[in-house]
Design an enzyme around this catalytic site. Structure first.
Site, PDB file in Angstrom:
ATOM      1  N   VAL A  11      57.424  29.824  37.933  1.00  0.00           N
ATOM      2  CA  VAL A  11      58.279  30.172  36.789  1.00  0.00           C
ATOM      3  C   VAL A  11      59.386  29.136  36.601  1.00  0.00           C
ATOM      4  CG1 VAL A  11      59.911  31.925  35.921  1.00  0.00           C
ATOM      5  CG2 VAL A  11      57.759  32.637  36.992  1.00  0.00           C
ATOM      6  N   THR A 118      61.374  38.721  37.793  1.00  0.00           N
ATOM      7  CA  THR A 118      61.098  40.097  37.393  1.00  0.00           C
ATOM      8  C   THR A 118      61.983  41.031  38.221  1.00  0.00           C
ATOM      9  OG1 THR A 118      58.829  39.441  36.934  1.00  0.00           O
ATOM     10  CG2 THR A 118      59.260  41.802  37.110  1.00  0.00           C
ATOM     11  N   GLU A 141      59.378  36.781  32.033  1.00  0.00           N
ATOM     12  CA  GLU A 141      58.430  35.659  31.983  1.00  0.00           C
ATOM     13  C   GLU A 141      57.013  36.226  32.041  1.00  0.00           C
ATOM     14  OE1 GLU A 141      58.901  32.200  31.599  1.00  0.00           O
ATOM     15  OE2 GLU A 141      56.814  32.723  31.229  1.00  0.00           O
ATOM     16  N   LEU A 143      54.068  34.094  32.119  1.00  0.00           N
ATOM     17  CA  LEU A 143      53.051  33.084  32.438  1.00  0.00           C
ATOM     18  C   LEU A 143      52.109  33.560  33.545  1.00  0.00           C
ATOM     19  CD1 LEU A 143      53.809  31.687  35.393  1.00  0.00           C
ATOM     20  CD2 LEU A 143      55.429  30.415  34.031  1.00  0.00           C
ATOM     21  N   GLU A 145      49.770  32.240  36.890  1.00  0.00           N
ATOM     22  CA  GLU A 145      49.873  31.138  37.868  1.00  0.00           C
ATOM     23  C   GLU A 145      48.849  30.034  37.612  1.00  0.00           C
ATOM     24  OE1 GLU A 145      49.903  32.425  41.943  1.00  0.00           O
ATOM     25  OE2 GLU A 145      51.787  33.510  41.617  1.00  0.00           O
ATOM     26  N   LYS A 203      58.577  43.924  30.730  1.00  0.00           N
ATOM     27  CA  LYS A 203      57.861  43.158  31.757  1.00  0.00           C
ATOM     28  C   LYS A 203      57.053  44.092  32.679  1.00  0.00           C
ATOM     29  CE  LYS A 203      56.424  40.022  34.454  1.00  0.00           C
ATOM     30  NZ  LYS A 203      55.341  39.138  34.056  1.00  0.00           N
ATOM     31  N   ASN A 207      52.765  44.384  32.838  1.00  0.00           N
ATOM     32  CA  ASN A 207      51.933  44.142  34.020  1.00  0.00           C
ATOM     33  C   ASN A 207      51.232  45.415  34.485  1.00  0.00           C
ATOM     34  OD1 ASN A 207      52.100  41.440  34.201  1.00  0.00           O
ATOM     35  ND2 ASN A 207      53.484  41.345  35.942  1.00  0.00           N
ATOM     36  N   ASN A 250      36.218  42.300  33.932  1.00  0.00           N
ATOM     37  CA  ASN A 250      35.287  41.911  34.981  1.00  0.00           C
ATOM     38  C   ASN A 250      35.658  42.605  36.297  1.00  0.00           C
ATOM     39  OD1 ASN A 250      33.233  40.555  36.250  1.00  0.00           O
ATOM     40  ND2 ASN A 250      34.366  38.630  36.509  1.00  0.00           N
ATOM     41  N   SER A 252      36.267  43.642  40.175  1.00  0.00           N
ATOM     42  CA  SER A 252      36.710  42.831  41.313  1.00  0.00           C
ATOM     43  C   SER A 252      36.941  43.764  42.495  1.00  0.00           C
ATOM     44  CB  SER A 252      38.016  42.114  40.960  1.00  0.00           C
ATOM     45  OG  SER A 252      39.026  43.088  40.735  1.00  0.00           O
ATOM     46  N   CYS A 259      52.096  39.220  41.275  1.00  0.00           N
ATOM     47  CA  CYS A 259      52.864  40.107  40.389  1.00  0.00           C
ATOM     48  C   CYS A 259      52.324  41.529  40.205  1.00  0.00           C
ATOM     49  CB  CYS A 259      53.034  39.434  39.031  1.00  0.00           C
ATOM     50  SG  CYS A 259      54.077  37.962  39.149  1.00  0.00           S
ATOM     51  N   LYS A 262      53.069  44.259  43.016  1.00  0.00           N
ATOM     52  CA  LYS A 262      54.490  44.600  43.229  1.00  0.00           C
ATOM     53  C   LYS A 262      55.123  45.199  41.960  1.00  0.00           C
ATOM     54  CE  LYS A 262      56.816  40.106  42.363  1.00  0.00           C
ATOM     55  NZ  LYS A 262      57.918  40.410  41.486  1.00  0.00           N
ATOM     56  N   ASP A 263      54.721  44.709  40.791  1.00  0.00           N
ATOM     57  CA  ASP A 263      55.353  45.202  39.563  1.00  0.00           C
ATOM     58  C   ASP A 263      54.947  46.651  39.260  1.00  0.00           C
ATOM     59  OD1 ASP A 263      56.368  42.664  39.535  1.00  0.00           O
ATOM     60  OD2 ASP A 263      55.496  42.045  37.631  1.00  0.00           O
ATOM     61  N   LYS A 322      41.523  34.042  42.858  1.00  0.00           N
ATOM     62  CA  LYS A 322      40.630  33.517  41.819  1.00  0.00           C
ATOM     63  C   LYS A 322      40.116  32.147  42.240  1.00  0.00           C
ATOM     64  CE  LYS A 322      43.266  35.794  38.230  1.00  0.00           C
ATOM     65  NZ  LYS A 322      44.238  35.644  37.175  1.00  0.00           N
TER      66      LYS A 322
END
Ligand SMILES: NC(=O)c1ccc[n+]([C@@H]2O[C@H](COP(=O)([O-])OP(=O)(O)OC[C@H]3O[C@@H](n4cnc5c(N)ncnc54)[C@H](O)[C@@H]3O)[C@@H](O)[C@H]2O)c1
Length: 403
Positions: A11, A118, A141, A143, A145, A203, A207, A250, A252, A259, A262-263, A322
């Site tokens: 970030v 955050t 924010e 974005l 990673e 935020k 998430n 998809n 997983s 994020c 924890k968020d 990923k």
């Protein structure tokens, strides 16, 4: 403008680069290694766009260690330090954010502080009061990673949380929004000025919605797997509906990364004394999914079966979340690995970039051939073409071979 950014993470660095195209920017970190890497024109983490900007673009950007004087003459200070979840307190650990605010308040109380980390809902209002500094804004924010700088250059939106009834700070917030837009490449970026608590909530709810979607398709997959049904056919049929959409669907081993886990937990903590079912279920669903995946792996590896040929070694293909990830913070594979280790399974890990020889008591291998021959079953959260020759022993729920 003179801008100081605290934290050379995804970030902090992406924002610093965006702003350093038109402003005088200093970025600070406690880690000398990260400072040196940025000053030598390289990125401390994998991001081609960041590398390219640091090497080629004319940026007015310097990195320094955080004890420096860079806060003293800054017009704006951006806080992009970590806010890990503290499992004992059931809340974000915000001490890194607070250290920066405290220091800025001491040396330059007129600087406008923009929190990008955050934080829990209600945090900015409470820290303004506790530390006696009214010049603090919160701007979430969004974005990812894997594409940090791209997401900053082409943001989905800019949200700026401003305290009610402070005209001067609202003007400073507008000026900062202008700086973010000036550095971005996207035209017509949606901008929302909200109250502070609302910006923080945007935020955490964003998430948590993403985690809900991952958990939904994962639970669908659990159902299909237990009932012997074809998950892909079901998902394709569902996602033809444009209200649902054919993306972010998809299956997983669970939602993960720094994020989402924890968020979601922080939002649930903010729900204290507020009736809810879904938010709690989103947090619990991830654990249930990892329990189920672990059980399937153990079955596939023959644990609990009389006819099992011992030893049946389970190979963990990558700890990362990923394909292109360069870290494994809170990856779902770690949760599965912990469960397998607790059950006493024999595990080897293939992680070519891992610096140690063992992890959670399991051997870590960087040699692909040794890993392949040692593993009876290979588990992979995400497919990679590298796995193709051994697909007969691979267990994955990656149906679309994408994120
Ligand atoms: N990683 C993401 O994709 C992402 C996306 C949106 C929001 N966020 C939030 O942004 C914040 C930062 O995340 P990140 O992934 O960039 O973190 P990171 O862990 O990649 O980097 C944070 C950096 O801050 C440094 N730091 C700690 N205390 C400091 C201090 N007092 N002064 C200067 N530097 C200090 C650390 O050494 C580290 O290098 C977190 O609150 C996170 O939840 C992260």
């Amino acid at each position: 403008m003179k801008i100081t950014v605290a934290g050379i993470g995804y970030v902090g660095l992406a924002n610093a680069i965006l702003l350093a195209q038109h402003n005088d920017v200093t970025i600070l970190d406690l880690l000398q290694e990260r400072v040196d890497t940025v000053n030598s024109g390289r990125s401390p983490f994998m991001d081609n766009e960041i590398e390219e900007y640091l090497a080629d673009k004319k940026l007015n950007l310097t990195a320094e260690v955080s004890e420096s004087d860079a806060y003293r003459d800054a017009d704006y200070v951006l806080v992009a330090t970590p806010t890990d979840y503290d499992p004992d307190k059931n809340y974000f650990d915000t001490h890194c954010v607070e250290e920066v605010i405290q220091r800025v308040t001491e040396v330059n109380p007129n600087a406008v502080i923009v929190i990008k980390s955050t934080v829990p809902v209600g945090y900015t209002a409470s820290v303004r009061e506790r530390l006696g500094n009214n010049n603090i804004l919160f701007s979430p924010e969004f974005l990812r990673e894997g594409s940090a700088l791209y997401d900053i250059l082409y943001p989905s939106r800019i949200i700026m949380g401003v305290p009610l009834n402070d005209r001067q700070l609202a003007d400073a917030a507008q000026r900062f929004v202008f700086l973010l837009k000036q550095g971005a490449l996207k035209e017509d970026i949606p901008v929302l000025l909200t109250a502070l608590d609302e910006a923080e909530a945007v935020k955490l709810f964003s998430n948590t919605y993403l985690a809900l979607r991952v958990a939904f398709f994962n639970e669908l997959d659990t159902y299909a797997e237990i009932r012997g049904m074809d998950t892909k056919q079901i998902i394709e049929g569902i996602c033809c509906d444009p209200r649902i959409g054919d993306y972010y669907n998809n299956p997983s081993f669970g939602y993960g990364g720094y994020c989402l886990p924890k968020d979601t937990k922080q939002l649930l903590a903010n729900y204290r004394n507020v009736p809810n079912n879904i938010i709690k279920a989103i947090v619990e669903a991830n654990s249930t999914r990892k329990d189920f995946i672990t059980q399937r792996i153990l079955e596939k590896a023959g644990y609990g079966s009389e006819s099992r040929e011992c030893p049946c070694v389970i190979g963990v293909y990558r700890l990362t979340m990923k394909k292109n990830s360069d870290n494994f913070r809170q990856s779902s594979m770690l949760g599965v690995l912990k469960r397998l280790t607790d059950k006493g399974a024999e595990v080897v890990i293939y992680e070519p970039n891992f610096p140690e020889e063992s992890y959670m008591g399991n051997k870590v291998l960087s040699d692909w051939e040794t890993f392949k021959s040692m593993s009876s079953v290979i588990i992979a959260n995400r497919y990679s073409p590298e796995l193709e020759p051994v697909m007969d022993k691979v267990y994955t729920r990656d149906i679309y071979f994408r994120d």
